[in-house]
Design a protein around this motif. Structure first.
Motif, PDB file in Angstrom:
ATOM      1  N   GLY A 189       0.764  -1.233   0.152  1.00  0.00           N
ATOM      2  CA  GLY A 189      -0.566  -0.032  -0.240  1.00  0.00           C
ATOM      3  C   GLY A 189       1.008   1.575   0.050  1.00  0.00           C
ATOM      4  N   PHE A 190       2.239   1.098   0.366  1.00  0.00           N
ATOM      5  CA  PHE A 190       2.820   2.559   0.308  1.00  0.00           C
ATOM      6  C   PHE A 190       2.755   2.803  -1.356  1.00  0.00           C
ATOM      7  N   PHE A 191       3.106   2.123  -2.208  1.00  0.00           N
ATOM      8  CA  PHE A 191       3.092   3.304  -3.648  1.00  0.00           C
ATOM      9  C   PHE A 191       1.924   3.361  -4.130  1.00  0.00           C
ATOM     10  N   VAL A 192       1.275   4.416  -4.930  1.00  0.00           N
ATOM     11  CA  VAL A 192       0.245   4.868  -5.239  1.00  0.00           C
ATOM     12  C   VAL A 192       0.173   4.085  -6.902  1.00  0.00           C
ATOM     13  N   THR A 193      -0.920   3.512  -7.045  1.00  0.00           N
ATOM     14  CA  THR A 193      -0.253   2.830  -8.188  1.00  0.00           C
ATOM     15  C   THR A 193      -1.951   3.119  -9.073  1.00  0.00           C
ATOM     16  N   ALA A 194      -1.854   2.007 -10.433  1.00  0.00           N
ATOM     17  CA  ALA A 194      -3.470   2.577 -11.424  1.00  0.00           C
ATOM     18  C   ALA A 194      -4.539   1.881 -10.687  1.00  0.00           C
ATOM     19  N   GLU A 195      -4.357   0.969  -9.665  1.00  0.00           N
ATOM     20  CA  GLU A 195      -5.024  -0.284  -8.433  1.00  0.00           C
ATOM     21  C   GLU A 195      -5.595   0.911  -7.889  1.00  0.00           C
ATOM     22  N   SER A 196      -4.853   1.112  -7.109  1.00  0.00           N
ATOM     23  CA  SER A 196      -4.683   2.131  -5.827  1.00  0.00           C
ATOM     24  C   SER A 196      -5.202   3.715  -6.434  1.00  0.00           C
ATOM     25  N   LEU A 197      -5.276   3.750  -7.716  1.00  0.00           N
ATOM     26  CA  LEU A 197      -6.399   5.054  -8.587  1.00  0.00           C
ATOM     27  C   LEU A 197      -7.372   4.415  -8.533  1.00  0.00           C
ATOM     28  N   GLY A 198      -7.604   3.606  -8.620  1.00  0.00           N
ATOM     29  CA  GLY A 198      -8.925   3.006  -9.120  1.00  0.00           C
ATOM     30  C   GLY A 198      -9.014   3.280 -10.685  1.00  0.00           C
ATOM     31  N   LEU A 199      -7.941   2.910 -11.469  1.00  0.00           N
ATOM     32  CA  LEU A 199      -7.732   3.867 -12.870  1.00  0.00           C
ATOM     33  C   LEU A 199      -9.205   2.924 -13.665  1.00  0.00           C
ATOM     34  N   GLU A 200      -9.701   2.775 -14.627  1.00  0.00           N
ATOM     35  CA  GLU A 200     -10.699   2.195 -15.238  1.00  0.00           C
ATOM     36  C   GLU A 200      -9.465   1.218 -16.158  1.00  0.00           C
ATOM     37  N   ASP A 201      -9.709   0.655 -17.181  1.00  0.00           N
ATOM     38  CA  ASP A 201      -9.397   0.375 -18.540  1.00  0.00           C
ATOM     39  C   ASP A 201      -9.617   1.521 -19.408  1.00  0.00           C
ATOM     40  N   GLY A 202      -8.199   1.512 -19.848  1.00  0.00           N
ATOM     41  CA  GLY A 202      -8.627   2.559 -21.269  1.00  0.00           C
ATOM     42  C   GLY A 202      -6.795   3.366 -21.145  1.00  0.00           C
ATOM     43  N   ASP A 203      -7.174   4.738 -22.546  1.00  0.00           N
ATOM     44  CA  ASP A 203      -6.579   5.928 -22.601  1.00  0.00           C
ATOM     45  C   ASP A 203      -6.400   6.840 -21.903  1.00  0.00           C
ATOM     46  N   TYR A 204      -4.798   7.566 -21.084  1.00  0.00           N
ATOM     47  CA  TYR A 204      -4.795   8.618 -20.787  1.00  0.00           C
ATOM     48  C   TYR A 204      -3.401   8.922 -20.778  1.00  0.00           C
ATOM     49  N   THR A 205      -3.925  10.425 -20.404  1.00  0.00           N
ATOM     50  CA  THR A 205      -2.404  11.321 -20.712  1.00  0.00           C
ATOM     51  C   THR A 205      -1.819  11.452 -19.610  1.00  0.00           C
ATOM     52  N   VAL A 206      -0.306  11.683 -18.756  1.00  0.00           N
ATOM     53  CA  VAL A 206       0.075  12.302 -18.063  1.00  0.00           C
ATOM     54  C   VAL A 206       1.612  12.449 -17.924  1.00  0.00           C
ATOM     55  N   SER A 207       1.416  13.692 -17.333  1.00  0.00           N
ATOM     56  CA  SER A 207       3.014  14.590 -17.148  1.00  0.00           C
ATOM     57  C   SER A 207       3.670  13.900 -15.906  1.00  0.00           C
ATOM     58  N   VAL A 208       4.956  13.362 -17.414  1.00  0.00           N
ATOM     59  CA  VAL A 208       6.135  12.687 -16.852  1.00  0.00           C
ATOM     60  C   VAL A 208       7.567  13.516 -16.374  1.00  0.00           C
ATOM     61  N   SER A 209       8.065  13.132 -15.851  1.00  0.00           N
ATOM     62  CA  SER A 209       9.171  14.373 -15.331  1.00  0.00           C
ATOM     63  C   SER A 209      10.768  12.850 -15.542  1.00  0.00           C
ATOM     64  N   LEU A 210      11.935  13.683 -15.934  1.00  0.00           N
ATOM     65  CA  LEU A 210      12.824  12.411 -16.033  1.00  0.00           C
ATOM     66  C   LEU A 210      14.278  13.144 -15.148  1.00  0.00           C
ATOM     67  N   GLY A 211      14.424  12.456 -14.573  1.00  0.00           N
ATOM     68  CA  GLY A 211      15.583  12.855 -13.469  1.00  0.00           C
ATOM     69  C   GLY A 211      16.783  11.531 -13.762  1.00  0.00           C
ATOM     70  N   GLY A 212      18.339  12.056 -13.193  1.00  0.00           N
ATOM     71  CA  GLY A 212      18.696  10.982 -13.073  1.00  0.00           C
ATOM     72  C   GLY A 212      19.933  11.557 -14.253  1.00  0.00           C
ATOM     73  N   GLY A 213      20.489  11.099 -14.772  1.00  0.00           N
ATOM     74  CA  GLY A 213      21.750  10.963 -16.179  1.00  0.00           C
ATOM     75  C   GLY A 213      22.256  12.063 -15.796  1.00  0.00           C
ATOM     76  N   SER A 214      22.768  13.192 -17.223  1.00  0.00           N
ATOM     77  CA  SER A 214      23.927  14.081 -16.724  1.00  0.00           C
ATOM     78  C   SER A 214      23.387  15.733 -16.750  1.00  0.00           C
TER      79      SER A 214
END
Length: 286
Positions: A170-195
């Protein structure tokens, strides 16, 4: 002649006083001019992880330090009964003590509260220090054997370097814990690490199948030929243009560790990155 010798004596005494180290009663704390460049170790978006979120156990953990002079070869996190500590292994014997606090606090603390260097043979040794939280700055003063000064250090133990089974259910927020239904979405994503020069497109396409989320990651370069999420490997889904991968999303709102191999260098290199998917940006697709 007497005046001459008196003048020489005064000049020598002044030189000795100016060049003398701090007295035994004075503070043995390095100032900014005596330290190398201080690096910020806490990354934007990091949320502290406390011991109650982890299962008891011993876990290899990735460590980041604010100073390149404090060289730790490996670190092991210990979780026991709602408390955490970490053993830091070093090949160098440059430091006699560390202290879980600032350099001035370490200098004022009784020696019994200072953590000594423990030799383990073959030129290696270790310190074991308390850790209040992962993904948060941990102050740790280090006492230099040669300089006889305390130096301020900030350590960061990365939560995303721990195995998935280190975290309580239960620590992580997942698609299941968010109650996301099957289907298509958009989401903001940020990249970390590397140079810091790499990039990915945001928002990205995300879809849910059978309660599992997947994302379409579009890199800002064509020079990636492999991505790894845990033990799974993924190859690009396109043949031309910037590299595109379709990967599982194991968590939202916290950095998810991934690796990506670049072929832009003289030989392929696998680089550690993180992806953070913001659940509050999820939008249902058409």
């Amino acid at each position: 002649m007497r005046r001459f010798y008196t003048g020489v004596f005064i000049l020598c005494l002044a030189a000795l006083l100016l060049g003398a180290p701090a007295s035994a009663d004075g503070p043995a704390v390095a100032d900014a001019s005596q330290m190398t460049t201080v690096e910020e170790v806490v990354e934007p978006g990091m949320v502290p992880v406390y011991p109650e979120s982890l299962r008891d156990g011993d876990y290899p953990v990735e460590l980041k330090c604010s100073s390149s002079m404090f060289r730790v070869t490996k670190a092991v996190l210990h979780v026991r009964g709602g408390e955490m500590s970490a053993t830091l292994y070093m090949h160098s014997k440059s430091y006699l003590f560390v202290y879980p606090g600032t350099a001035p606090e370490a200098d004022a603390a009784p020696e019994a509260e200072r953590i000594p260097f423990e030799e383990s043979g073959e030129g290696e040794g270790s310190f074991t220090i308390p850790v209040a939280a992962l993904d948060a700055g941990v102050p740790c003063a280090a006492y230099s054997r040669s300089k006889e000064l305390w130096y301020d250090r900030t350590l960061l133990f990365r939560a995303d370097s721990l195995p998935e089974d280190a975290f309580r259910e239960g620590f992580f927020v997942t698609a299941e814990s968010l109650g996301l239904e099957d289907g298509d979405y958009t989401v903001s994503v940020s990249l970390g690490g590397g140079s810091g020069r790499a990039s990915v497109e945001s928002p990205c396409a995300l879809w849910v199948e059978g309660g599992q989320a997947f994302a379409r990651i579009v890199w800002g370069s064509k020079n990636y030929d492999l991505m790894c999420v845990g033990d799974e490997e993924f190859t690009p889904v396109n043949a031309e243009g910037n590299a595109v991968f379709e990967i599982p999303v194991t968590r939202f709102d916290r950095p998810m560790a991934v690796k990506a191999r670049t072929v832009a260098m003289s030989e392929p290199h696998l680089i550690d990155y993180t992806l953070r998917f913001a659940s509050d940006s999820l939008e249902r697709g058409a």
